[in-house]
Write a protein that holds these residues in place. Structure first.
Motif, mmCIF file in Angstrom:
data_model
loop_
_atom_site.group_PDB
_atom_site.id
_atom_site.type_symbol
_atom_site.label_atom_id
_atom_site.label_comp_id
_atom_site.label_asym_id
_atom_site.label_seq_id
_atom_site.Cartn_x
_atom_site.Cartn_y
_atom_site.Cartn_z
ATOM 1 N N LEU A 266 50.040 -32.843 -17.681
ATOM 2 C CA LEU A 266 49.606 -34.241 -17.688
ATOM 3 C C LEU A 266 50.204 -34.999 -18.869
ATOM 4 O O LEU A 266 50.019 -36.195 -19.016
ATOM 5 N N TYR A 371 44.118 -31.095 -3.164
ATOM 6 C CA TYR A 371 44.704 -30.830 -4.469
ATOM 7 C C TYR A 371 46.198 -30.578 -4.321
ATOM 8 O O TYR A 371 46.645 -29.815 -3.477
ATOM 9 N N TYR A 378 41.892 -33.553 -9.427
ATOM 10 C CA TYR A 378 42.154 -32.687 -10.580
ATOM 11 C C TYR A 378 41.316 -31.414 -10.528
ATOM 12 O O TYR A 378 40.241 -31.402 -9.921
ATOM 13 N N GLU A 382 42.057 -29.373 -15.867
ATOM 14 C CA GLU A 382 42.846 -30.593 -16.080
ATOM 15 C C GLU A 382 41.936 -31.719 -16.577
ATOM 16 O O GLU A 382 42.281 -32.483 -17.485
#
Ligand code: SF4
Ligand code: SF4
Lengths: 676, 138
Positions: A266, A371, A378, A382
């Motif tokens: 991320l 997902y 998420y 995450e």
């Protein structure tokens, strides 16, 4: 060869005499070859019984002894000790189990007596063939290897180190703290995770008895309780831990930007990096896959091209060896060394704690959750990063477009408690889901939260209170469904559409901008490799198996190797730390400096003259106890490693492998006699 | 034939099955005396020779009991036993020994019931087969 065998028959109160005719047994035994005398006693294992035997032995001078009593599993050791004290080698002895396996299980007395006679006859024949065996002792190494530097591994390491033991703490990542290093807060007290961890980490990093090996993996372990040797691969990090001050000048200069796996991609990082601000030890490492200098994968296209013959070796080398040295140039402390190489180090230890933690079940295999295909779906880990101040959003609840979501759906039991996936409950999801709700309320009180659950699993003393305190928030909506697995999640224009059936059978449809899945906890990826290295077993779910669910919850099938934390099964931090303390305690009581350890006496041996060097035994030994002596061209048993299972003996085609105390001759004698 | 009492050798591993047999004793479960137990440390130690020897010495059946797969005290001795067992049965067939005369099964330390059931079943099956023809293993 004549022997002088003494036979002792126990009545065990009336346990044995009730269903066996002792007089008949005495007469029968007296008539057997080599039997010098037969004695009876009411309770041989009592103090009186034991001194009766030893006095008698001193008087009668038998050279071998047969005891007709209960199961050897109960008293074989007891009587061996009596014999030893009375001056007879404890292996010139055989026990006949006429209590558990004759008197108690046979319908009538005469049948039982006949069965007992067969066993006595066999024991008398067998014991005449016994050879004296000597007890062997070796020094025990009190030091310990701990695998995994999460909360469990750190706790075990510190407990042992404080007791004066040298601890080698092996961590595959470049940082310590495990998964918890990724969390902002922890349930149920919503404590700041890094504030909680840091003092421990600090203490550990500075403890003189702990050698921390980051970027390292255990490759091989040989030995047994008290004497293991571990071979550990230390991967090159290219930054000298002693010289580096952690100023970060190097990564500021690095021209390469790649996704940061610590943040589950991320965020970005450089090719030389620390995974997050505050990571300990605060020493960057170079990721050779992406660094221009090493370019393991950055140039994989070139390598492929070279392999396909599209470019020459020179061209390939040219692309690969780009002379970037920006990080080294930026470092004022000369800490960066491009010549660093992987290294294999050996450490001698007496015991091992395995605290390798967990991974998450991959929800992308269940398409209903979206997902991997819907961007704003998420996993819990995450989401931990999104909530973390050191994470990609600096702790703000933001979507990929940098906007705050209007609503978040949290879904429990993704892959857990489901026959087709993971049957078990992952133990912590309900509680961290509540933590998320609480943190969202704190950071973004306008955001609506849907919590889709099947059951509440909040055992323990503070957790119900925690649930109650969070549940009162007006923006938190619970949806009670029978099976979170039956949810449908779909991208709908600018939001995500969810639908499920609630407990009343009513279809619930709602939308959320962000979805957080709580996937099942599964064993860490390397668990399987580690179980092959350490020979410790795993259950059907892949977690390491405890010695006994209730009474030996941190032991394994291998003496001296203990498990702690999620390596053993899903659990919260407090239980992980408690297990780690338990594992450390077990090792402290097993491995006492200066204490000798007794080795198995019943081992295999290989007759050098007969061995045909076929090596079948080498491949079969589960303890890697047999090696080839290349000079003599024979297989040799390391009797320190051998546990005496006899697998090699049964498999040896030339008959040169022999089991001490379970020789073929001895077993043949038993077979013949019980069948007579 | 009614009075035929088969003679059976039971090779039991020390850690699981021998303890299972002891557990049957502690629970006072009555079973036929036909199976004579020989304790070995691990089923991995059971050499096919032992089985042949048993038949040569007059056994009508051989029962091999070990730890359940995955529970072997020595990690994988029971797998080795299993592998060998299949070979053994083929070999025995060549000697004319019916395959029901040898049996390999798993009995854990706590499975007293299973131990007794296995013994009962074995005795029953070998009774039906009748005595081993002496010529078979001459
Ligand atoms: S050598 Fe260059 S590319 Fe490699 S880590 Fe250092 S700065 Fe980055
Ligand atoms: S008896 Fe043989 S196979 Fe078993 S541990 Fe010893 S050397 Fe290895």
């Amino acid at each position: 060869m004549r022997s002088r065998i003494g036979v002792y028959i126990c009545s065990c109160g009336t346990n044995i005499s009730e269903n066996l005719d002792i007089d008949q047994l005495v007469r029968f035994s007296s008539g057997l070859e080599n039997v010098a005398y037969v004695k009876t006693h009411a309770l041989l294992c009592s103090e009186d019984g034991k001194s009766h035997i030893s006095d008698d032995i001193i008087k009668e001078k038998p050279d071998r002894v047969v005891i007709v009593a209960c199961t050897p599993k109960e008293h074989e050791k007891t009587f061996r000790n009596v014999l030893q004290k009375a001056g007879i080698n404890p292996y010139l002895f055989q026990m006949v189990n006429v209590r558990e396996q004759v008197a108690w299980v046979t319908a009538d007395k005469q049948t039982a007596t006949e069965k007992a006679k067969a066993y006595i006859r066999a024991a008398v024949r067998r014991v005449a063939l016994h050879e004296p065996l000597e007890k062997r002792e070796i020094d025990c190494n009190p030091d310990v290897l701990v695998i995994g530097a999460g909360p469990a591994g750190m706790e075990a390491a510190l407990t042992l180190a404080k007791a004066g033991r040298k601890v080698f703490l092996v961590e595959k990542n470049s940082f310590i703290g495990g998964r918890v290093a990724r969390y902002e807060e922890v349930f149920p007290k919503l404590e700041c995770a890094s504030c909680m961890l840091e003092p421990k980490m600090d203490e550990m990093l500075h403890h003189e008895n702990i050698e921390l090996l980051t970027n390292s993996e255990v490759r091989e372990v040989l030995g047994f309780l008290g004497n293991f040797v571990a071979r550990i691969q230390k991967k090159a990090g290219f930054v000298d831990r002693e010289k580096c001050l952690g100023c970060g000048a190097c990564y500021e200069q690095c021209p390469v930007t790649v996704r940061n796996e610590f943040d589950y991609n991320l965020s970005d990082r450089k090719a030389i990096y620390v995974p997050y601000t505050g990571a300990l030890p605060n020493v960057p490492v170079i990721d050779t896959k992406n660094c221009l200098r090493f370019g393991d994968s950055g140039s994989s296209t070139y390598r492929e091209a070279y392999e396909l013959g599209l470019i020459t070796l020179e061209e390939y080398e040219m692309f690969r060896n780009q002379d970037c040295s920006k990080c080294r140039d930026a470092c004022s402390f000369d800490a960066i060394n491009y010549e660093d190489t992987d290294e294999i180090v050996e450490r001698n230890i007496g015991g091992i704690v395995v605290a390798t933690g967990f991974d998450l079940f991959d929800p992308s295999v269940l398409s209903q959750f979206g997902y991997g295909s819907i961007p704003e779906v998420y996993t819990s880990l995450e989401f931990e990063r999104i909530l973390a101040q050191t994470g990609p959003t600096g702790g703000k609840l933001l979507m990929a477009n940098q906007k705050e979501p209007r609503s978040v759906a949290i879904i429990h039991c993704v892959g857990s408690r489901d026959r087709n996936n993971k049957e078990y409950c992952s133990a912590v999801c309900c509680l961290y889901a509540l933590k998320y709700a609480h943190m969202i309320e704190k950071h973004a009180p306008e955001v609506k939260v849907y919590d889709i659950y099947a059951d509440w699993c909040v055992p323990g003393k503070d957790n119900q209170e925690f649930l109650d305190s969070v549940a009162g928030w007006k923006n938190l909506h619970f949806i009670h469904t029978k099976l979170p697995m039956n949810i449908a999640i779909q991208q709908a224009d600018s939001t995500i559409a969810l639908s499920c059936v609630d407990l009343a059978g009513k279809k619930q449809e709602f939308s959320a901008d962000m979805v957080v899945l709580c996937p099942a906890m599964i064993p860490a990826k390397d668990a399987s490799a580690l179980s092959d290295i350490l020979l410790i077993s795993r259950g059907k779910d892949g977690f390491f198996t405890e010695g006994h669910t209730k009474l030996a919850p941190v032991s394994t099938n291998i003496e001296g190797i203990f498990i702690a934390g999620c390596a053993q099964g899903p659990k919260d931090i407090q239980s992980s730390v408690a297990q780690a303390s338990a594992a450390a305690g077990q090792l402290l009581s097993l491995l006492v400096p200066g204490r000798k350890l007794e080795l198995d006496v019943i081992t295999a041996e290989i007759d050098e003259k007969a061995c045909a060097e076929c090596r079948i035994c080498i491949g079969l030994c589960p303890y890697k106890a047999i090696v080839l002596d290349r000079e003599k061209k024979v297989a040799v048993v390391n009797t320190v490693l051998c546990k005496g299972c006899g697998t090699c003996v049964a498999a040896c085609p030339s008959g040169s492998a022999k089991s001490r105390h379970f020789t073929t001759q001895q077993i043949f004698a038993e077979i013949e006699e019980v069948l007579k | 034939m009614k009075d035929f009492e088969p003679r059976i050798i039971g090779f039991l591993c020390n850690w699981c099955s021998y303890a299972g047999a002891d557990a049957a004793g502690s629970a006072r479960k009555i079973y036929p005396p036909n199976v004579k137990v020989i304790r070995v440390m691990c089923t991995g130690r059971i050499d096919p020779q032992f089985v042949l020897k048993a038949f040569q010495s007059g056994a009508d059946g051989v029962l091999i009991l070990g730890c359940h797969p995955g529970d072997c005290h020595y990690k994988e001795g029971n797998y080795n036993a299993l592998r060998r067992f299949h070979l053994l049965r083929t070999m025995l067939a060549q000697f004319g020994i019916e395959k029901d005369r040898v049996r390999l099964d798993w009995v854990s330390a706590s499975e007293a019931e299973k131990f007794v059931a296995t013994v009962n079943d074995m005795v029953k099956k070998v009774k039906i087969l009748g005595p081993l023809r002496k010529t078979a293993v001459a």
